[in-house]
Write a protein that holds these residues in place. Structure first.
Motif, short mmCIF file in Angstrom:
data_model
loop_
_atom_site.label_atom_id
_atom_site.label_comp_id
_atom_site.label_asym_id
_atom_site.label_seq_id
_atom_site.Cartn_x
_atom_site.Cartn_y
_atom_site.Cartn_z
N VAL A 123 54.09 38.95 34.43
CA VAL A 123 53.35 38.24 35.46
C VAL A 123 52.77 39.27 36.42
O VAL A 123 53.09 40.47 36.34
CB VAL A 123 54.27 37.26 36.24
N LEU A 124 51.93 38.82 37.32
CA LEU A 124 51.38 39.68 38.36
C LEU A 124 52.14 39.43 39.65
O LEU A 124 52.23 38.29 40.12
CB LEU A 124 49.89 39.37 38.55
N GLU A 125 52.72 40.49 40.22
CA GLU A 125 53.44 40.39 41.48
C GLU A 125 52.86 41.40 42.47
O GLU A 125 52.35 42.45 42.09
CB GLU A 125 54.93 40.66 41.29
N MET A 126 53.00 41.05 43.75
CA MET A 126 52.41 41.88 44.78
C MET A 126 53.20 41.73 46.07
O MET A 126 53.71 40.66 46.38
CB MET A 126 50.95 41.44 45.01
N SER A 127 53.31 42.82 46.84
CA SER A 127 53.86 42.75 48.19
C SER A 127 52.90 43.44 49.15
O SER A 127 52.21 44.39 48.77
CB SER A 127 55.24 43.40 48.26
N ILE A 128 52.87 42.94 50.38
CA ILE A 128 52.03 43.52 51.43
C ILE A 128 52.90 43.76 52.64
O ILE A 128 53.59 42.86 53.12
CB ILE A 128 50.86 42.58 51.80
N GLU A 129 52.88 44.98 53.14
CA GLU A 129 53.69 45.35 54.29
C GLU A 129 53.23 44.60 55.54
O GLU A 129 52.03 44.42 55.77
CB GLU A 129 53.58 46.86 54.52
N LYS A 130 54.20 44.18 56.39
CA LYS A 130 53.88 43.36 57.56
C LYS A 130 53.86 44.12 58.88
O LYS A 130 53.31 43.62 59.86
CB LYS A 130 54.92 42.22 57.70
N LYS A 131 54.47 45.28 58.94
CA LYS A 131 54.78 45.88 60.23
C LYS A 131 53.55 46.18 61.09
O LYS A 131 53.66 46.23 62.32
CB LYS A 131 55.62 47.14 60.06
N LEU A 132 52.39 46.36 60.48
CA LEU A 132 51.19 46.65 61.26
C LEU A 132 50.30 45.42 61.47
O LEU A 132 49.19 45.53 61.99
CB LEU A 132 50.38 47.77 60.58
N ILE A 133 50.81 44.25 61.05
CA ILE A 133 50.06 43.01 61.29
C ILE A 133 50.49 42.45 62.64
O ILE A 133 51.64 42.07 62.83
CB ILE A 133 50.33 41.98 60.16
N ASN A 134 49.58 42.39 63.57
CA ASN A 134 49.91 42.05 64.96
C ASN A 134 49.45 40.65 65.36
O ASN A 134 49.12 40.42 66.52
CB ASN A 134 49.30 43.09 65.91
N VAL A 135 49.42 39.73 64.39
CA VAL A 135 49.09 38.34 64.69
C VAL A 135 50.20 37.46 64.15
O VAL A 135 50.99 37.87 63.29
CB VAL A 135 47.73 37.93 64.07
N ASP A 136 50.30 36.22 64.67
CA ASP A 136 51.36 35.31 64.26
C ASP A 136 51.06 34.58 62.96
O ASP A 136 51.96 34.14 62.25
CB ASP A 136 51.63 34.28 65.36
N GLU A 137 49.77 34.42 62.65
CA GLU A 137 49.39 33.67 61.46
C GLU A 137 48.20 34.33 60.81
O GLU A 137 47.27 34.77 61.48
CB GLU A 137 49.07 32.22 61.82
N ILE A 138 48.25 34.38 59.48
CA ILE A 138 47.10 34.89 58.73
C ILE A 138 46.65 33.84 57.72
O ILE A 138 47.40 32.94 57.36
CB ILE A 138 47.43 36.20 57.99
N SER A 139 45.41 33.98 57.29
CA SER A 139 44.88 33.21 56.17
C SER A 139 44.50 34.20 55.08
O SER A 139 43.83 35.20 55.35
CB SER A 139 43.65 32.40 56.59
N ILE A 140 44.97 33.93 53.87
CA ILE A 140 44.73 34.89 52.79
C ILE A 140 44.13 34.18 51.58
O ILE A 140 44.46 33.03 51.28
CB ILE A 140 46.05 35.62 52.42
N LEU A 141 43.22 34.86 50.93
CA LEU A 141 42.52 34.33 49.76
C LEU A 141 42.47 35.43 48.71
O LEU A 141 42.31 36.62 49.04
CB LEU A 141 41.10 33.91 50.13
N PHE A 142 42.65 35.05 47.44
CA PHE A 142 42.60 36.01 46.34
C PHE A 142 41.48 35.62 45.38
O PHE A 142 41.31 34.43 45.06
CB PHE A 142 43.93 36.02 45.58
N GLU A 143 40.76 36.60 44.90
CA GLU A 143 39.72 36.38 43.89
C GLU A 143 40.05 37.24 42.67
O GLU A 143 40.19 38.46 42.79
CB GLU A 143 38.34 36.76 44.43
#
Length: 673
Positions: free
Chosen positions: A622-642
């Motif tokens: 399968v395809l798996e992915m992680s994205i580090e959070k420590k430099l994200i300075n907002v409470d909510e994000i919207s994410i889209l994959f193509e």
């Protein structure tokens, strides 16, 4: 201070109309948890606890005492030569043997790990998988005390039919002694044993569905609900009778299913001689109109009923958090939390109440190392005394003049009614009940008794738990079929053709706006591109792309399902696909707002960066992915994959638009009890 543990042992009734259990979870937890949990405690002097054992668990566990394959669908197939299995039987067995938690239960068996994700399994390999699956569920007690289990674990491969039969005989004998062990510990005063209304129903909803709106005015309930109070009375009385038959004495206490209470249900329990019950802190705080936690640490008296209120935080540390920690560090942390309570008031009584079986497969060594360290610490803590709930009953109590209706989840009932699927299940019960009332006079006593059994079984809380979008299981269709079959059987017993609606699955394909299961807990999966186990992602959010669109549109792209979640450090994504060529030449575009991020990343095993954000990608099964959070300075994000193939975007995910993720979610209230 006093510490009162309640370990809740429960399985729903998996039996179909022929009395055959359709799933093997009673047996598996019996060999792993039901003996081990009291045994781990009893190894340490001066410790006590309460164990709540439900009626469906009692009735089904007893079926494993002699020739268990007669009553268990899985074991009946498990004993067969793999050569004789039909394809759908083989597929179902593989689904089950691959449902085991990989890191904590499979990995230690080299042969099991080798075969776990193998695409093509021959008959000899399937036989090995079947035996190793059962061995992986054997608890620490069996691994330390059974010569046969030790020998079979050491063998690792090339199992035969004699091994299977010897293993099943050994485990059947072991299971037959479990309840005797509980009775022995009870007679020694080390444990209290309690139970739950017969089929684990939400008593307040049976008695008066309007309790759901009293707990939360925004809850949608069926338009013309019926009071099923006579069924509620049977649920209590029959549970008491079965308990006494099993253990030889009367139950003093009940854990109401899901901690669900209201004034009428508590009065019903009191009228039936129940001396104590327990529920969640949310109910107490709503009842006394304050969130003052110092009020939590005492037993209460509500109109003669002794009540203990669960410390949500302490309970969830064990249920959720400590599996990620070193065993001794976790045990020390729990002691530190207790000391904080004791320092505020040395007369405190803390109630730690949680599922006694489902959490330990996520712990190393089935939780043994953690519990051994914890119980050793507690046995040495002179300032903390563990007591049973029967002993709590003898303590001084605080008067509680009013009891708010609700359950252990937010003090509401929305987990069991409100969603259209949950409400539809209640409507089918009401339809069946009305039809029964019209034909009752034409039925004999035996038919009435059988019909009553199926009504009570259909009222089990577990069916409603899995309906709707708030919880996810790979076995949802099986649960749905079991529920509806109880109602269909009622019509068959009345010799009436069941309404067509009874044959229509309640769990249905969702429209674009509907199907989005929100995450229920923190997750920390390994990013390795392997389909190790769904349970590695237990508690994740789910977007099922195959259900967003109609069957005409199901070939929209290679990704069938997205699992997602987070812990304190990273966001995690799992893209369910069987197309391995994606891992060779394709790309994924990632769009994150409001960060104004748009990046194109090759689908291959790598660690790369989107700006300053570290991204790990793994693609194999399968395809798996992680994205580090420590430099994200907002409470909510919207994410889209193509998903990009040959420079063309072949799929946009999720299919209904941007996936909104709250980075500060607290999932602690969502543990399944």
């Amino acid at each position: 201070m006093n510490l009162s543990f309640i370990w809740h042992m429960h399985q729903p009734d998996y039996r179909n109309s022929s009395g055959i259990m359709q799933m093997p979870w009673v047996f598996l937890h019996a060999i792993k948890d039901y003996y081990d949990m009291p045994w781990m405690m009893a190894r340490h002097k001066s410790l006590k606890a309460t164990f709540n054992i439900t009626a469906p668990l009692i009735e089904q566990l007893e079926l494993y005492y002699n020739e268990p394959q007669r009553y268990d669908k899985f074991l009946s197939l498990w004993l067969l030569n793999p050569e004789t299995l039909e394809q759908h039987q083989r597929t179902w067995i593989l689904k089950l043997v691959r449902s085991t938690q990989f890191d904590t239960m499979v990995k230690e068996f080299g042969r099991y790990a080798e075969l776990f994700n193998k695409e093509h399994i021959n008959n000899d390999e399937l036989l090995d998988l079947e035996v190793l699956f059962i061995l992986s569920w054997c608890g620490v007690y069996l691994r330390e005390n059974s010569t046969l289990i030790k020998e079979l674990i050491a063998k690792q491969r090339d199992y035969n039919f004699e091994d299977k039969h010897s293993l099943l005989k050994e485990l059947s004998h072991f299971v037959s002694g479990i309840f005797n062990y509980y009775a022995e510990l009870s007679h020694k005063g080390l444990i209290s044993i309690s139970t739950t209304p017969l089929n684990h129903p939400i008593l307040p909803l049976l008695i008066d569905m309007n309790n759901a709106k009293l707990a939360n005015p925004n809850t949608n309930i069926p338009n013309t609900p019926l009071s099923l109070i006579e069924d509620a009375k049977k649920q209590v009385l029959l549970a008491k009778e079965l308990f006494e038959k099993t253990f030889g004495f009367t139950a003093n206490g009940f854990w109401p299913a899901e901690g669900a209470v209201d004034e009428k249900s508590v009065a019903l329990l009191y009228e039936n001689g129940i001396k104590w019950i327990a529920t969640d802190e949310a109910i107490l705080f709503k009842s006394i109109n304050t969130n003052d936690r110092s009020k939590l640490y005492a037993p209460y008296n509500y109109k003669g009923m002794c009540m203990g209120f669960r410390d949500h935080y302490l309970s969830d540390l064990i249920g959720f958090e400590y599996r990620h920690k070193d065993a001794q560090d976790a045990a020390n942390n729990f002691i530190n939390e207790l000391q904080k309570i004791e320092h505020q008031d040395s007369s405190s009584t803390a109630f730690v109440i949680l599922d006694g079986e489902n959490a330990w497969e996520f712990y190393k060594n089935n939780g043994y190392d953690f519990f051994d360290a914890l119980y050793k610490n507690l046995s040495q803590a002179t300032w903390c005394k563990s007591i049973t709930m029967d002993e709590v009953y003898a303590l001084d109590k605080v008067d509680l003049p009013y009891l708010a209706p609700g359950s252990w989840i937010h003090g509401e009932f929305n987990t069991w009614v409100g969603d259209k699927e949950k409400t539809r299940a209640w409507e089918l019960i009401y339809i069946t009940k009305k039809d029964y009332d019209r034909h009752e006079k034409s039925l004999n006593d035996k038919e009435k008794e059988q019909i009553s059994e199926h009504f009570l079984a259909a009222e089990c809380s577990d069916w409603f738990w899995w309906y709707g979008d708030d919880h996810y299981t790979e076995f949802g269709e099986e649960f749905d079929e079991l529920f509806r079959n109880h109602l269909i059987t009622i019509y068959e017993l009345m010799q009436i053709t069941p309404p067509g609606d009874m044959f229509v699955p309640i769990i249905e394909h969702k429209s674009a706006g509907d199907f989005w299961l929100k995450p229920q807990s923190d997750i920390s999966p390994n990013i390795d591109g392997k389909h190790n186990s769904f349970f590695e992602w237990l508690g994740c959010g789910v977007v099922d792309e195959s259900k967003i669109f109609s069957t005409m549109d199901k070939q929209r792209g290679p990704i069938k399902r997205i699992l997602y979640g987070q812990d304190d450090e990273k966001l995690y994504f799992y893209f369910d696909t069987k197309i391995k060529k994606m891992c060779l030449s394709d790309f994924v575009n990632i769009i994150i707002e409001p960060l104004n991020v748009r990046a194109r990343i090759a689908i291959k095993n790598q660690i790369t960066f989107i700006g300053d954000l570290e991204v790990e990608v793994a693609c194999d099964d399968v395809l798996e992915m992680s994205i580090e959070k420590k430099l994200i300075n907002v409470d909510e994000i919207s994410i889209l994959f193509e998903i990009e193939e040959d420079t063309k975007i072949i799929q946009t995910l999720p299919g209904f638009g941007e996936l909104k993720i709250n980075l500060g979610n607290d999932y602690s209230q969502n543990w399944f009890i």
